[in-house]
Write an enzyme that holds these catalytic residues in place. Structure first.
Site, PDB file in Angstrom:
ATOM      1  N   GLU A  35     -19.307 -43.924  44.115  1.00 32.40           N
ATOM      2  CA  GLU A  35     -17.645 -44.134  43.599  1.00 32.40           C
ATOM      3  C   GLU A  35     -17.512 -42.731  43.225  1.00 32.40           C
ATOM      4  OE1 GLU A  35     -18.458 -46.843  39.940  1.00 32.40           O
ATOM      5  OE2 GLU A  35     -16.551 -47.968  40.924  1.00 32.40           O
ATOM      6  N   GLY A  67     -18.035 -52.542  33.642  1.00 31.62           N
ATOM      7  CA  GLY A  67     -18.289 -51.255  33.588  1.00 31.62           C
ATOM      8  C   GLY A  67     -19.443 -50.809  34.756  1.00 31.62           C
ATOM      9  N   SER A  68     -20.393 -49.869  34.389  1.00 28.49           N
ATOM     10  CA  SER A  68     -21.054 -49.386  35.644  1.00 28.49           C
ATOM     11  C   SER A  68     -22.222 -50.286  35.990  1.00 28.49           C
ATOM     12  CB  SER A  68     -21.513 -48.065  35.224  1.00 28.49           C
ATOM     13  OG  SER A  68     -22.494 -48.191  34.103  1.00 28.49           O
ATOM     14  N   GLU A 127     -18.962 -57.319  35.723  1.00 24.69           N
ATOM     15  CA  GLU A 127     -17.661 -56.863  36.687  1.00 24.69           C
ATOM     16  C   GLU A 127     -18.234 -55.410  36.860  1.00 24.69           C
ATOM     17  OE1 GLU A 127     -15.195 -58.172  38.385  1.00 24.69           O
ATOM     18  OE2 GLU A 127     -15.302 -60.244  37.232  1.00 24.69           O
ATOM     19  N   LYS A 146     -16.775 -54.865  21.864  1.00 29.74           N
ATOM     20  CA  LYS A 146     -16.877 -53.737  22.169  1.00 29.74           C
ATOM     21  C   LYS A 146     -16.095 -52.847  22.989  1.00 29.74           C
ATOM     22  CE  LYS A 146     -19.485 -50.313  23.427  1.00 29.74           C
ATOM     23  NZ  LYS A 146     -18.676 -49.249  23.607  1.00 29.74           N
ATOM     24  N   PRO A 147     -14.827 -52.327  22.604  1.00 28.76           N
ATOM     25  CA  PRO A 147     -14.278 -51.504  23.719  1.00 28.76           C
ATOM     26  C   PRO A 147     -14.838 -50.021  23.775  1.00 28.76           C
ATOM     27  CG  PRO A 147     -12.986 -51.347  21.521  1.00 28.76           C
ATOM     28  CD  PRO A 147     -14.300 -52.179  21.227  1.00 28.76           C
ATOM     29  N   ALA A 148     -14.497 -49.303  24.983  1.00 29.58           N
ATOM     30  CA  ALA A 148     -15.007 -48.005  25.121  1.00 29.58           C
ATOM     31  C   ALA A 148     -14.948 -47.132  24.212  1.00 29.58           C
ATOM     32  CB  ALA A 148     -14.552 -47.660  26.512  1.00 29.58           C
ATOM     33  N   CYS A 197     -12.229 -49.493  39.746  1.00 25.93           N
ATOM     34  CA  CYS A 197     -13.142 -49.944  40.473  1.00 25.93           C
ATOM     35  C   CYS A 197     -12.822 -50.442  41.812  1.00 25.93           C
ATOM     36  CB  CYS A 197     -14.015 -51.108  39.554  1.00 25.93           C
ATOM     37  SG  CYS A 197     -12.716 -52.305  39.254  1.00 25.93           S
TER      38      CYS A 197
HETATM   39  P1  NAP Z   1     -20.090 -47.458  31.510  1.00 27.88           P
HETATM   40  O1  NAP Z   1     -20.578 -46.360  31.112  1.00 27.88           O
HETATM   41  O2  NAP Z   1     -21.147 -48.578  32.034  1.00 27.88           O
HETATM   42  O3  NAP Z   1     -19.482 -48.059  30.214  1.00 27.88           O
HETATM   43  C1  NAP Z   1     -18.718 -49.355  30.104  1.00 27.88           C
HETATM   44  C2  NAP Z   1     -18.914 -50.155  28.640  1.00 27.88           C
HETATM   45  O4  NAP Z   1     -20.384 -50.074  28.614  1.00 27.88           O
HETATM   46  C3  NAP Z   1     -18.369 -49.102  27.730  1.00 27.88           C
HETATM   47  O5  NAP Z   1     -18.032 -49.529  26.590  1.00 27.88           O
HETATM   48  C4  NAP Z   1     -19.602 -47.913  27.122  1.00 27.88           C
HETATM   49  O6  NAP Z   1     -19.628 -47.630  25.973  1.00 27.88           O
HETATM   50  C5  NAP Z   1     -20.971 -49.382  27.148  1.00 27.88           C
HETATM   51  N1  NAP Z   1     -22.168 -48.967  27.432  1.00 27.88           N
HETATM   52  C6  NAP Z   1     -22.512 -47.715  28.015  1.00 27.88           C
HETATM   53  N2  NAP Z   1     -24.075 -48.012  27.855  1.00 27.88           N
HETATM   54  C7  NAP Z   1     -24.113 -49.098  27.360  1.00 27.88           C
HETATM   55  C8  NAP Z   1     -25.540 -49.717  26.924  1.00 27.88           C
HETATM   56  N3  NAP Z   1     -26.493 -49.275  27.014  1.00 27.88           N
HETATM   57  N4  NAP Z   1     -25.629 -50.882  26.614  1.00 27.88           N
HETATM   58  C9  NAP Z   1     -24.468 -51.490  26.189  1.00 27.88           C
HETATM   59  N5  NAP Z   1     -23.154 -50.985  26.615  1.00 27.88           N
HETATM   60  C10 NAP Z   1     -23.152 -49.698  27.020  1.00 27.88           C
HETATM   61  O7  NAP Z   1     -18.890 -47.582  32.664  1.00 27.88           O
HETATM   62  P2  NAP Z   1     -17.628 -46.490  32.378  1.00 27.88           P
HETATM   63  O8  NAP Z   1     -17.715 -45.430  32.888  1.00 27.88           O
HETATM   64  O9  NAP Z   1     -17.020 -46.909  30.983  1.00 27.88           O
HETATM   65  O10 NAP Z   1     -16.655 -47.465  33.383  1.00 27.88           O
HETATM   66  C11 NAP Z   1     -16.437 -47.130  34.725  1.00 27.88           C
HETATM   67  C12 NAP Z   1     -17.421 -47.982  35.410  1.00 27.88           C
HETATM   68  O11 NAP Z   1     -16.860 -49.423  35.438  1.00 27.88           O
HETATM   69  C13 NAP Z   1     -17.360 -47.989  37.045  1.00 27.88           C
HETATM   70  O12 NAP Z   1     -18.482 -48.000  37.712  1.00 27.88           O
HETATM   71  C14 NAP Z   1     -16.204 -48.987  37.539  1.00 27.88           C
HETATM   72  O13 NAP Z   1     -16.332 -49.294  38.866  1.00 27.88           O
HETATM   73  C15 NAP Z   1     -16.482 -50.079  36.594  1.00 27.88           C
HETATM   74  N6  NAP Z   1     -15.570 -51.002  36.391  1.00 27.88           N
HETATM   75  C16 NAP Z   1     -15.685 -52.238  37.115  1.00 27.88           C
HETATM   76  C17 NAP Z   1     -14.693 -53.175  37.054  1.00 27.88           C
HETATM   77  C18 NAP Z   1     -14.571 -54.364  37.849  1.00 27.88           C
HETATM   78  O14 NAP Z   1     -13.788 -55.197  37.513  1.00 27.88           O
HETATM   79  N7  NAP Z   1     -15.684 -54.725  38.412  1.00 27.88           N
HETATM   80  C19 NAP Z   1     -13.315 -52.815  36.158  1.00 27.88           C
HETATM   81  C20 NAP Z   1     -13.399 -51.575  35.635  1.00 27.88           C
HETATM   82  C21 NAP Z   1     -14.328 -50.604  35.859  1.00 27.88           C
HETATM   83  P3  NAP Z   1     -19.079 -46.220  25.698  1.00 27.88           P
HETATM   84  O15 NAP Z   1     -17.861 -46.089  26.081  1.00 27.88           O
HETATM   85  O16 NAP Z   1     -19.151 -45.899  24.379  1.00 27.88           O
HETATM   86  O17 NAP Z   1     -20.040 -45.342  26.644  1.00 27.88           O
END
Ligand code: NAP
Length: 493
Positions: A397, A244-245, A266, A190-192, A300
């Site tokens: 962040e 993700g977060s 991650e 599932k992509p964003a 990130c």
């Molecule tokens: P996010 O809100 O956690 O979303 C990431 C993914 O998870 C999206 O596909 C999102 O779908 C999905 N998601 C959201 N709520 C969910 C739930 N309850 N159950 C299952 N999936 C769910 O994060 P983001 O704002 O897109 O990305 C930014 C974050 O990612 C930052 O904290 C960044 O540091 C982190 N990140 C980490 C790395 C690493 O390698 N450590 C790399 C890149 C980014 P939707 O898009 O539909 O909301």
């Protein structure tokens, strides 16, 4: 002009190539079983690019059925045969790099040169995994009794549930799907919600490369929590791989406990960037710019807290300030643009809140500090000094083009300050003193340390964090091993 309006109009947007408006399940391009869809927007113009299916529980189960049905055959292929298909996929991605990059820039906003680099890096990852998949070696040991023998072998985990963020719409996918497929696993991805189009375009090229039906399934959805719950409640999913977060990572980790699914996370970071007086200041400043402002600060591993030794603070600030003032803000497809729009309004609201709080508590904004004159989600590249370690901008962040400089005098104290965060993803240090490099890099409690180098992501090395930044690694031989289970066989004498 309110935060939604931008100086770019719909007519300014290029027409993105390779747009697919269906999800990929079992080799078929399908709509949502409930007939639902959602729209994908260009963050530079605010205009709609496409509608894609809004998949829910029933569709996720259908994708798991397809991935489960494809697993036995895919795992039974010779690694060299899997490698041939993956190599063809990598070559197709490389051949279409320009179109894929334009598509990514249109849905995500990053400058075209960054998008192209990401696409080529993604192709490189798949190629690297194809090769490494042929080297999943086991181990032979003498057994515990005279004449007995032990064999340790590696086996694909099974069906993987992968969830990826919007900030790297290609490489976050290739870093999971590449090693998973090379190891013999099948995937439901599932992509964003904000950036599903790059994922679908990659899926179409995988099909063209001859990837068997059901090996890679891509579900677009604006119902992330429903998709996450379905993936974690189905015992046929043997591993969850999430980027993700930290907040969502914690939810998925607790859900994955139901069936003791393996999990790789991650997550977020709060990277310290330490600059010591012995370093070449021009090189360190270029490192800060590259780490901080890539993808408009939405990575990130972005430098979130830049610690500069007091003796060089003024000189270093002047060099960085000069570089920031030269950065061009604009739509990613325009010439020489260094900073594109932030992904959405929520992102710009967060940056505004953090900067306003910093200004109120007496910090000095040396340049930027406001929404850019282009409007929409464009934000000015910003440099701030005079901050306290307790400020929200130091604890959270930032995820925007805002560089924050903090002064330090003592080496052990700056290590303590750098480690004073729940996160532990990436850290950086610039110093020409070798003994200091060893001392400081040993002291930094992070999964990755860039020594005189700001770009950490490479296929050769294990990318990942400690503490609340995650579990597991992507990249290097470690990334592939994440998608394998170990079996040991004891042969009696
Ligand atoms: P996010 O809100 O956690 O979303 C990431 C993914 O998870 C999206 O596909 C999102 O779908 C999905 N998601 C959201 N709520 C969910 C739930 N309850 N159950 C299952 N999936 C769910 O994060 P983001 O704002 O897109 O990305 C930014 C974050 O990612 C930052 O904290 C960044 O540091 C982190 N990140 C980490 C790395 C690493 O390698 N450590 C790399 C890149 C980014 P939707 O898009 O539909 O909301």
């Amino acid at each position: 002009m309110n935060a939604r309006e931008t100086k770019y109009s719909r007519q300014d947007s290029p027409i993105p190539p390779l747009v697919k408006d269906a999800s990929l399940v079992g080799g078929n391009w399908i709509a949502s079983s409930e007939g639902l869809s959602f729209s994908v927007f260009n963050p530079a113009t605010g205009s709609k690019i496409a509608d894609v299916p809004n998949m829910g529980e029933k569709d996720v189960v259908r994708a798991i059925d397809a991935a489960d049905a494809a697993f036995l055959k895919w795992r039974s292929l010779l690694p060299s045969d899997r490698a041939k298909i993956l190599t063809r996929w990598a070559n197709l991605i490389e051949a279409q790099a320009d179109d894929l990059a334009m598509l990514m820039t249109c849905e995500q906003g990053k400058p075209l040169s960054e998008a192209r680099a990401e696409i080529l890096a993604g192709a490189g990852t798949i190629q690297w995994c194809a090769e490494e998949g042929r080297r999943l070696y086991g181990e032979f040991l003498e057994g515990p009794k005279s004449g007995s023998k032990i064999i340790v072998s590696r086996h694909p985990v099974g069906v993987i549930g992968a969830i990826t963020p919007w900030n790297f719409p290609a490489s976050m996918i290739t870093r999971k799907v590449g090693p998973a497929l090379a190891a013999g696993c099948t995937v439901v991805l599932k992509p964003a919600e904000a950036t599903p189009l790059t994922a679908l375009a990659l899926g179409a090229l995988a099909q063209e490369a001859g990837l068997p039906d059901g090996v890679l399934n891509i579900l677009t959805s604006a119902r992330a929590s429903e998709v996450g719950k379905t993936l974690t409640s189905d015992p046929r999913i043997k591993k969850i791989s999430f980027t993700g977060s930290t907040e969502v990572g914690k939810i998925l980790m607790s859900q994955a406990a139901q069936h003791i699914q393996k999990i790789s996370l991650e997550l977020g970071g709060n990277a310290p960037f330490l600059i010591f007086p012995s370093t070449d200041l021009e090189k360190a400043a270029a490192g800060v710019i590259s780490s901080k402002f890539r993808n408009a600060g939405q990575t990130c591993i972005c430098a979130n807290r830049i610690f500069v030794h007091a003796d060089i603070m003024q000189e270093f600030t002047d060099i960085v300030l000069d570089k920031i003032k030269k950065m061009k803000v604009g739509a990613g497809w325009e010439q020489d643009v260094a900073i594109g729009p932030l992904i959405e309004e929520r992102a710009i609201e967060k940056v505004k809140r953090l900067v306003a709080d910093a200004a109120q508590s007496g910090a000095k904004i040396l340049t930027g500090g406001s929404v850019h004159a282009l409007g929409g989600t464009f934000y000015e590249p910003t440099l701030i000094t005079g901050l306290k370690d307790e400020a929200p901008i130091a604890r959270e962040e930032i995820f925007g083009p805002v560089a924050c400089l903090y002064s330090f005098e003592d080496e052990s104290d700056v290590i303590r300050r750098a480690n004073d965060t729940p996160y532990g993803l990436a850290a950086y240090l610039y110093s020409a003193d070798l003994a200091q490099v060893w001392r400081v890099s040993d002291g930094l409690h992070y999964g990755m340390v860039g020594v005189n180098e700001p770009l950490l992501a490479t296929d050769l090395a294990p990318f990942g964090g400690v503490k609340e930044s995650g579990i597991g690694r992507e990249g290097g031989k470690y990334g592939l091993l994440e998608y394998t289970d170990i079996k040991y066989r004891l042969f009696g004498a």
